[in-house]
Design a protein around this motif. Structure first.
Motif, mmCIF file in Angstrom:
data_model
loop_
_atom_site.group_PDB
_atom_site.id
_atom_site.type_symbol
_atom_site.label_atom_id
_atom_site.label_comp_id
_atom_site.label_asym_id
_atom_site.label_seq_id
_atom_site.Cartn_x
_atom_site.Cartn_y
_atom_site.Cartn_z
ATOM 1 N N ILE A 219 0.782 -1.158 0.013
ATOM 2 C CA ILE A 219 -0.154 -0.164 0.048
ATOM 3 C C ILE A 219 0.982 1.149 -0.060
ATOM 4 C CG2 ILE A 219 -1.698 1.205 1.272
ATOM 5 C CD1 ILE A 219 -2.616 -1.148 2.649
ATOM 6 N N LYS A 220 0.529 2.144 -0.912
ATOM 7 C CA LYS A 220 1.281 3.485 -1.007
ATOM 8 C C LYS A 220 0.211 4.775 -0.466
ATOM 9 C CE LYS A 220 4.852 3.067 -2.432
ATOM 10 N NZ LYS A 220 5.983 2.495 -1.667
ATOM 11 N N ASN A 221 0.645 5.798 -0.631
ATOM 12 C CA ASN A 221 -0.341 6.853 0.021
ATOM 13 C C ASN A 221 -1.631 6.783 -0.610
ATOM 14 O OD1 ASN A 221 1.743 7.539 1.850
ATOM 15 N ND2 ASN A 221 2.538 9.147 0.549
ATOM 16 N N GLY A 222 -2.724 7.082 0.197
ATOM 17 C CA GLY A 222 -4.020 7.159 -0.595
ATOM 18 C C GLY A 222 -4.626 5.730 -0.686
ATOM 19 N N TYR A 223 -5.732 5.957 -1.283
ATOM 20 C CA TYR A 223 -6.745 4.670 -1.406
ATOM 21 C C TYR A 223 -6.261 4.027 -2.618
ATOM 22 C CZ TYR A 223 -8.761 5.842 3.069
ATOM 23 O OH TYR A 223 -8.840 6.155 4.415
ATOM 24 N N GLY A 224 -6.315 2.834 -3.036
ATOM 25 C CA GLY A 224 -6.217 2.251 -4.316
ATOM 26 C C GLY A 224 -4.778 2.535 -5.102
ATOM 27 N N ASN A 225 -3.715 2.723 -4.332
ATOM 28 C CA ASN A 225 -2.408 3.199 -4.892
ATOM 29 C C ASN A 225 -1.533 2.021 -4.358
ATOM 30 O OD1 ASN A 225 -0.329 4.073 -6.013
ATOM 31 N ND2 ASN A 225 -0.140 5.837 -4.528
ATOM 32 N N TYR A 226 -1.156 1.318 -5.283
ATOM 33 C CA TYR A 226 -0.278 -0.112 -4.879
ATOM 34 C C TYR A 226 1.046 -0.250 -5.636
ATOM 35 C CZ TYR A 226 -5.144 -1.214 -3.326
ATOM 36 O OH TYR A 226 -6.349 -1.161 -2.588
ATOM 37 N N GLU A 227 1.947 -0.718 -4.991
ATOM 38 C CA GLU A 227 2.946 -1.245 -5.773
ATOM 39 C C GLU A 227 3.075 -2.655 -5.559
ATOM 40 O OE1 GLU A 227 7.705 -1.245 -4.473
ATOM 41 O OE2 GLU A 227 6.923 0.625 -4.423
ATOM 42 N N VAL A 228 2.807 -3.402 -6.728
ATOM 43 C CA VAL A 228 2.363 -4.776 -6.966
ATOM 44 C C VAL A 228 3.934 -5.593 -7.291
ATOM 45 C CG1 VAL A 228 1.110 -6.797 -7.888
ATOM 46 C CG2 VAL A 228 0.158 -4.511 -7.233
ATOM 47 N N HIS A 229 4.048 -6.637 -6.535
ATOM 48 C CA HIS A 229 5.370 -7.306 -6.808
ATOM 49 C C HIS A 229 5.018 -8.890 -7.073
ATOM 50 C CE1 HIS A 229 8.587 -4.295 -6.352
ATOM 51 N NE2 HIS A 229 7.993 -3.834 -5.193
ATOM 52 N N SER A 230 5.774 -9.233 -8.029
ATOM 53 C CA SER A 230 6.065 -10.638 -8.393
ATOM 54 C C SER A 230 7.451 -10.995 -8.099
ATOM 55 C CB SER A 230 5.714 -11.010 -9.858
ATOM 56 O OG SER A 230 6.874 -10.160 -10.662
ATOM 57 N N PRO A 231 7.996 -12.199 -8.220
ATOM 58 C CA PRO A 231 9.395 -12.322 -8.172
ATOM 59 C C PRO A 231 10.394 -11.854 -9.078
ATOM 60 C CG PRO A 231 8.086 -14.455 -7.779
ATOM 61 C CD PRO A 231 7.593 -13.429 -8.137
ATOM 62 N N SER A 232 9.986 -11.660 -10.242
ATOM 63 C CA SER A 232 10.689 -10.952 -11.282
ATOM 64 C C SER A 232 10.700 -9.278 -11.051
ATOM 65 C CB SER A 232 10.061 -10.841 -12.892
ATOM 66 O OG SER A 232 8.518 -10.654 -12.842
ATOM 67 N N SER A 233 9.758 -8.695 -10.627
ATOM 68 C CA SER A 233 9.709 -7.366 -10.320
ATOM 69 C C SER A 233 10.681 -7.011 -8.998
ATOM 70 C CB SER A 233 8.123 -6.798 -10.125
ATOM 71 O OG SER A 233 7.434 -7.313 -8.805
ATOM 72 N N PHE A 234 10.586 -7.863 -8.010
ATOM 73 C CA PHE A 234 11.369 -7.732 -6.950
ATOM 74 C C PHE A 234 12.878 -7.888 -7.548
ATOM 75 C CE2 PHE A 234 13.754 -9.648 -3.407
ATOM 76 C CZ PHE A 234 13.342 -8.516 -2.630
ATOM 77 N N PHE A 235 13.006 -8.717 -8.399
ATOM 78 C CA PHE A 235 14.511 -9.074 -8.760
ATOM 79 C C PHE A 235 14.952 -7.737 -9.609
ATOM 80 C CE2 PHE A 235 17.762 -10.347 -11.821
ATOM 81 C CZ PHE A 235 18.833 -11.089 -10.937
ATOM 82 N N GLU A 236 14.007 -7.219 -10.471
ATOM 83 C CA GLU A 236 14.246 -5.961 -11.232
ATOM 84 C C GLU A 236 14.793 -4.763 -10.166
ATOM 85 O OE1 GLU A 236 11.218 -5.205 -13.910
ATOM 86 O OE2 GLU A 236 11.259 -6.900 -14.957
ATOM 87 N N LYS A 237 14.036 -4.839 -9.069
ATOM 88 C CA LYS A 237 14.213 -3.644 -8.169
ATOM 89 C C LYS A 237 15.361 -3.911 -7.284
ATOM 90 C CE LYS A 237 11.796 -0.921 -4.618
ATOM 91 N NZ LYS A 237 10.383 -0.801 -3.788
ATOM 92 N N LYS A 238 15.488 -4.978 -6.878
ATOM 93 C CA LYS A 238 16.545 -5.339 -5.800
ATOM 94 C C LYS A 238 17.879 -6.124 -6.241
ATOM 95 C CE LYS A 238 14.787 -3.858 -1.895
ATOM 96 N NZ LYS A 238 15.528 -2.760 -0.860
#
Length: 290
Positions: free
Chosen positions: A152-171
């Motif tokens: 959950i990010k700031n506000g309602y309906g604002n999300y950062e959705v992660h899968s294993p691939s998106s996590f790998f891309e980020k970290k």
């Protein structure tokens, strides 16, 4: 295919409470019950249901500050202040509201909500698509091809959705390596130390080179003299920190999947809302009710 939404209840409640309490808005009922956290919780819950369209929902809770982790390490989360007095009565109240939606409330004394979430996620990962809703990045260690996480990010309906691939891309790491990362760098929020003097950047670099804590320790001679000394001096705390960082996925909790199916009863929900004077929230609920 079933779609199961696992909600980190305490994360949503705290976020909702502080979003309005910072402006000194507690939204008391006529009997003097503060409800700001609960009202925000309901909005977050219903917005996430509208966004992710689950067929089933379960809400997991911490059940007190004493857990197996505090038994292992007295200072675990000891730096956290006591909850504000206006929040305390909302701990039970929010569960009553969740119950009015016929959503299971799951928690177990001695464990954290994360442990219950991890256990249920692993329990049903082959029977349903799993989405975990939280504000806590620690839960990202549970990511796999059947389990996603919405932060959950700031506000309602604002999300950062992660899968294993998106996590790998980020970290640049796998979800399981997040456990070792936290063990090495420590966690000021949870108040455990890790390896003193080794931060996220160095810890990530070492894990990219050696994969795991065990791989790093087996190759200490390849580290700088300063890094070797830091690991050697913090060896016991390193192993303890890893145990603290890892979410347990074998907690003795259960939840029959059929009991989590969304079957909202408008009369039951409105009765609870009338009791708590949640007039404006009724418009959020009507579209989901039978």
């Amino acid at each position: 295919m079933k779609r199961l939404l696992l909600i980190d209840g305490m994360a949503l409640l705290f976020r909702s409470f502080y979003a309005t309490s910072v402006y000194n808005r507690f939204m008391y009922t006529s009997t003097g019950m503060p409800t700001n956290g609960v009202q925000g919780f309901v909005k977050h819950m219903l917005t996430s249901i509208e966004t992710f369209e689950p067929t089933h929902v379960v809400c997991c809770w911490d059940m007190g500050s004493k857990t197996f982790r505090t038994e292992m390490f007295d200072d675990y989360k000891a730096n956290r202040p006591a909850p504000p007095e206006q929040l305390i009565p909302q701990f039970d109240l929010v569960k009553e509201v969740v119950d009015s939606f016929d959503i299971p409330n799951i928690g177990l004394v001695g464990f954290e909500a994360d442990d219950c979430i991890g256990t249920i996620a692993k329990m049903y990962r082959d029977d349903a698509e799993i989405m975990i809703l939280t504000g806590d990045q620690d839960i990202l260690q549970l990511l796999d091809d059947k389990i996603s996480v919405a932060l959950i990010k700031n506000g309602y309906g604002n999300y950062e959705v992660h899968s294993p691939s998106s996590f790998f891309e980020k970290k640049g790491l796998t979800p399981s390596q997040l456990i070792d990362l936290k063990a090495i760098m420590g966690d000021p929020s949870d108040n455990y130390p890790g390896v003193k003097g080794i931060g996220e950047k160095t810890a990530t670099k070492l894990l990219l080179e050696h994969s795991t804590i065990e791989g790093i320790l087996e190759n200490l001679s390849s580290l700088t003299k300063a890094q070797q000394k830091k690991f050697e001096e913090s060896l016991e705390l390193l192993h303890l920190s890893r145990e603290l960082a890892e979410i347990k996925c074998d907690v003795p909790v259960s939840c029959a999947i059929d009991t989590a199916e969304i079957t909202f009863n408008q009369d039951k929900i409105y009765s609870k809302f009338d009791e708590l004077e949640f007039t404006t929230l009724k418009t959020f609920v009507s579209k989901y009710c039978s």
